[in-house]
Design a protein around this motif. Structure first.
Motif, PDB file in Angstrom:
ATOM      1  N   LYS A   5     -40.267  -7.842-139.232  1.00  0.00           N
ATOM      2  CA  LYS A   5     -38.730  -7.574-138.802  1.00  0.00           C
ATOM      3  C   LYS A   5     -37.696  -7.835-139.754  1.00  0.00           C
ATOM      4  N   ALA A   6     -38.072  -9.085-140.353  1.00  0.00           N
ATOM      5  CA  ALA A   6     -37.087  -9.556-141.449  1.00  0.00           C
ATOM      6  C   ALA A   6     -37.170  -8.648-142.626  1.00  0.00           C
ATOM      7  N   LEU A   7     -38.282  -8.015-143.094  1.00  0.00           N
ATOM      8  CA  LEU A   7     -38.609  -7.209-144.008  1.00  0.00           C
ATOM      9  C   LEU A   7     -37.842  -5.813-143.925  1.00  0.00           C
ATOM     10  N   LEU A   8     -38.119  -5.441-142.653  1.00  0.00           N
ATOM     11  CA  LEU A   8     -37.354  -4.020-142.217  1.00  0.00           C
ATOM     12  C   LEU A   8     -36.039  -4.171-142.340  1.00  0.00           C
ATOM     13  N   VAL A  66     -34.099   5.193-143.841  1.00  0.00           N
ATOM     14  CA  VAL A  66     -35.030   4.628-142.492  1.00  0.00           C
ATOM     15  C   VAL A  66     -36.291   5.480-142.577  1.00  0.00           C
ATOM     16  N   ASN A  67     -36.505   6.347-142.938  1.00  0.00           N
ATOM     17  CA  ASN A  67     -37.899   7.120-143.393  1.00  0.00           C
ATOM     18  C   ASN A  67     -38.867   6.562-144.464  1.00  0.00           C
ATOM     19  N   SER A  68     -37.998   5.521-145.127  1.00  0.00           N
ATOM     20  CA  SER A  68     -38.822   4.753-146.148  1.00  0.00           C
ATOM     21  C   SER A  68     -39.548   3.584-145.537  1.00  0.00           C
ATOM     22  N   LEU A  69     -39.038   3.292-144.157  1.00  0.00           N
ATOM     23  CA  LEU A  69     -39.604   2.098-143.776  1.00  0.00           C
ATOM     24  C   LEU A  69     -41.140   2.120-143.704  1.00  0.00           C
ATOM     25  N   PRO A  70     -42.119   1.218-144.281  1.00  0.00           N
ATOM     26  CA  PRO A  70     -43.375   1.222-144.071  1.00  0.00           C
ATOM     27  C   PRO A  70     -44.116   1.204-142.971  1.00  0.00           C
ATOM     28  N   GLU A  71     -44.979   2.061-142.320  1.00  0.00           N
ATOM     29  CA  GLU A  71     -45.665   2.360-141.031  1.00  0.00           C
ATOM     30  C   GLU A  71     -46.128   0.780-140.902  1.00  0.00           C
ATOM     31  N   GLU A  72     -46.797   0.296-141.801  1.00  0.00           N
ATOM     32  CA  GLU A  72     -47.593  -0.964-142.007  1.00  0.00           C
ATOM     33  C   GLU A  72     -46.635  -1.985-141.310  1.00  0.00           C
ATOM     34  N   TRP A  73     -45.539  -1.992-141.462  1.00  0.00           N
ATOM     35  CA  TRP A  73     -44.416  -2.997-140.956  1.00  0.00           C
ATOM     36  C   TRP A  73     -44.232  -2.527-139.347  1.00  0.00           C
ATOM     37  N   LEU A  74     -43.868  -1.399-139.152  1.00  0.00           N
ATOM     38  CA  LEU A  74     -43.429  -1.031-138.044  1.00  0.00           C
ATOM     39  C   LEU A  74     -44.602  -1.274-136.991  1.00  0.00           C
ATOM     40  N   GLU A  75     -45.629  -0.776-137.489  1.00  0.00           N
ATOM     41  CA  GLU A  75     -47.095  -1.168-136.404  1.00  0.00           C
ATOM     42  C   GLU A  75     -47.037  -2.443-136.182  1.00  0.00           C
ATOM     43  N   ALA A  76     -46.881  -3.587-137.118  1.00  0.00           N
ATOM     44  CA  ALA A  76     -47.212  -4.801-136.860  1.00  0.00           C
ATOM     45  C   ALA A  76     -46.120  -5.458-136.053  1.00  0.00           C
ATOM     46  N   MET A  77     -45.236  -4.865-135.476  1.00  0.00           N
ATOM     47  CA  MET A  77     -44.126  -5.427-135.006  1.00  0.00           C
ATOM     48  C   MET A  77     -44.602  -5.892-133.208  1.00  0.00           C
ATOM     49  N   GLY A  78     -45.656  -4.910-133.005  1.00  0.00           N
ATOM     50  CA  GLY A  78     -46.396  -5.171-131.558  1.00  0.00           C
ATOM     51  C   GLY A  78     -45.330  -4.736-130.643  1.00  0.00           C
ATOM     52  N   GLU A  79     -44.347  -3.694-130.879  1.00  0.00           N
ATOM     53  CA  GLU A  79     -43.698  -3.313-129.819  1.00  0.00           C
ATOM     54  C   GLU A  79     -44.429  -2.111-129.192  1.00  0.00           C
ATOM     55  N   GLU A  85     -42.585   6.847-134.989  1.00  0.00           N
ATOM     56  CA  GLU A  85     -41.658   7.793-135.162  1.00  0.00           C
ATOM     57  C   GLU A  85     -40.573   7.629-134.141  1.00  0.00           C
ATOM     58  N   ILE A  86     -40.972   7.048-133.043  1.00  0.00           N
ATOM     59  CA  ILE A  86     -39.950   6.577-131.994  1.00  0.00           C
ATOM     60  C   ILE A  86     -38.892   4.978-132.767  1.00  0.00           C
ATOM     61  N   TRP A  87     -39.752   4.487-133.249  1.00  0.00           N
ATOM     62  CA  TRP A  87     -38.939   3.231-133.922  1.00  0.00           C
ATOM     63  C   TRP A  87     -37.865   3.766-135.049  1.00  0.00           C
ATOM     64  N   LYS A  88     -38.678   4.544-136.002  1.00  0.00           N
ATOM     65  CA  LYS A  88     -37.706   5.192-136.803  1.00  0.00           C
ATOM     66  C   LYS A  88     -36.393   5.876-136.462  1.00  0.00           C
ATOM     67  N   GLN A  89     -36.714   6.459-135.280  1.00  0.00           N
ATOM     68  CA  GLN A  89     -35.413   7.255-134.711  1.00  0.00           C
ATOM     69  C   GLN A  89     -34.504   6.272-133.811  1.00  0.00           C
ATOM     70  N   VAL A  90     -34.926   5.267-133.287  1.00  0.00           N
ATOM     71  CA  VAL A  90     -34.078   4.237-132.899  1.00  0.00           C
ATOM     72  C   VAL A  90     -33.287   3.627-134.160  1.00  0.00           C
ATOM     73  N   TYR A  91     -33.701   3.514-135.131  1.00  0.00           N
ATOM     74  CA  TYR A  91     -33.022   2.654-136.317  1.00  0.00           C
ATOM     75  C   TYR A  91     -31.914   3.785-136.608  1.00  0.00           C
ATOM     76  N   LEU A  92     -32.198   5.104-136.716  1.00  0.00           N
ATOM     77  CA  LEU A  92     -31.295   6.289-137.186  1.00  0.00           C
ATOM     78  C   LEU A  92     -30.199   6.345-136.187  1.00  0.00           C
ATOM     79  N   ASP A  93     -30.650   6.458-134.917  1.00  0.00           N
ATOM     80  CA  ASP A  93     -29.889   6.850-133.681  1.00  0.00           C
ATOM     81  C   ASP A  93     -28.872   5.371-133.836  1.00  0.00           C
TER      82      ASP A  93
END
Length: 263
Positions: free
Chosen positions: A48-51, A213-226, A231-239
């Motif tokens: 999350k800090a890297l994101l 937002v679309n440049s956020l690595p999927e590897e980091w997003l998936e590792a959040m454990g949420e 696609e949902i997480w990217k949309q939340v960041y954008l929204d």
């Protein structure tokens, strides 16, 4: 593809830890011959800090601020096995894969508000940015700015987007004030927040924000454990970014009120 063209480097040599912060970043040499300040996914707030670092840094760059180049920094599983410090070795073991590197500004010095004069325009712009991305880390205690070649550079945005540490009520965070702005090191000089607000809202288009937002690595997003999907997480960041922009008057007014209390 509609995303940033972030370079990928491989970390070749761990040079030295930077113990100023709690997340234990380090200076490291990459295979492109450059030295980077590497933020490790195994430290502190993890991915999350890297994101937040990537989002905040690239939004700042889009708005015209000077920000060191951000690169994706891959760490080989064998890296750091000879490291003698057990704390560092554990950090490197838990940071295999993609990490984030900031181009090292050699001979840069920490910004000193008592020694360096900042224009009201620049002060206002930086205060606006930090209120927008909810960055709690630009205070007198920790300015997170450098002077390099007589120019002001912004670093360390990993403490931004505080909503994503719970993901609850992100809409409320997007629409709401940002109390920590009262501690901002540049707030006393931020006289032109309304002008900056008008200018920056023209720059931050949905298309430009989505590209970041679309440049956020999927590897980091998936590792959040949420719960959810990439696609949902990217949309939340954008929204979040778009909704906060729509309600920017809230944090602008709050910053103005906090400044009046200081001056």
């Amino acid at each position: 593809m509609n995303k940033l063209d972030l370079r990928l480097v491989n970390i070749m040599q761990y040079k030295m830890p930077l113990r100023e912060g709690g997340s234990l970043p380090a200076l490291a040499l990459a295979d492109d011959g450059f030295t980077y300040v590497v933020k490790f996914r195994g430290a502190g707030q993890r991915e999350k800090a890297l994101l937040a670092e990537l989002l905040g840094g690239e939004i700042a760059r889009l708005l015209g601020f000077k920000v060191p180049e951000l690169v994706l920094a891959r760490l080989d599983p064998a890296f750091g096995q000879t490291e003698g410090d057990e704390e560092i070795q554990d950090l490197l073991k838990s940071s295999q894969g993609l990490n984030l590197g900031l181009h090292f500004l050699s001979a840069a010095v920490n910004f000193d508000p008592a020694a360096v004069s900042v224009s009201t325009e620049l002060a206002s712009a930086i205060v606006w940015l930090d209120a927008y991305i909810t960055n709690v880390d630009r205070s007198f205690r920790n300015t997170n700015m450098l002077m390099w070649h007589r120019e002001l550079w912004l670093i360390d945005h990993g403490a931004s987007f505080i909503f994503h540490h719970t993901w609850d009520n992100w809409e409320k965070h997007a629409k709401g004030p940002f109390p920590s702005i009262k501690d901002h090191v540049l707030l006393p000089g931020a006289e032109k927040l309304e002008e900056v607000d008008s200018t920056f809202k023209q720059i931050l288009s949905p298309e430009s924000l989505w590209r970041i937002v679309n440049s956020l690595p999927e590897e980091w997003l998936e590792a959040m454990g949420e719960p959810g999907t990439v696609e949902i997480w990217k949309q939340v960041y954008l929204d979040f970014l778009l909704l906060r922009l729509k309600h920017s008057k809230t944090f602008v007014n709050q910053a103005q009120d906090a400044r009046k209390a200081l001056v």
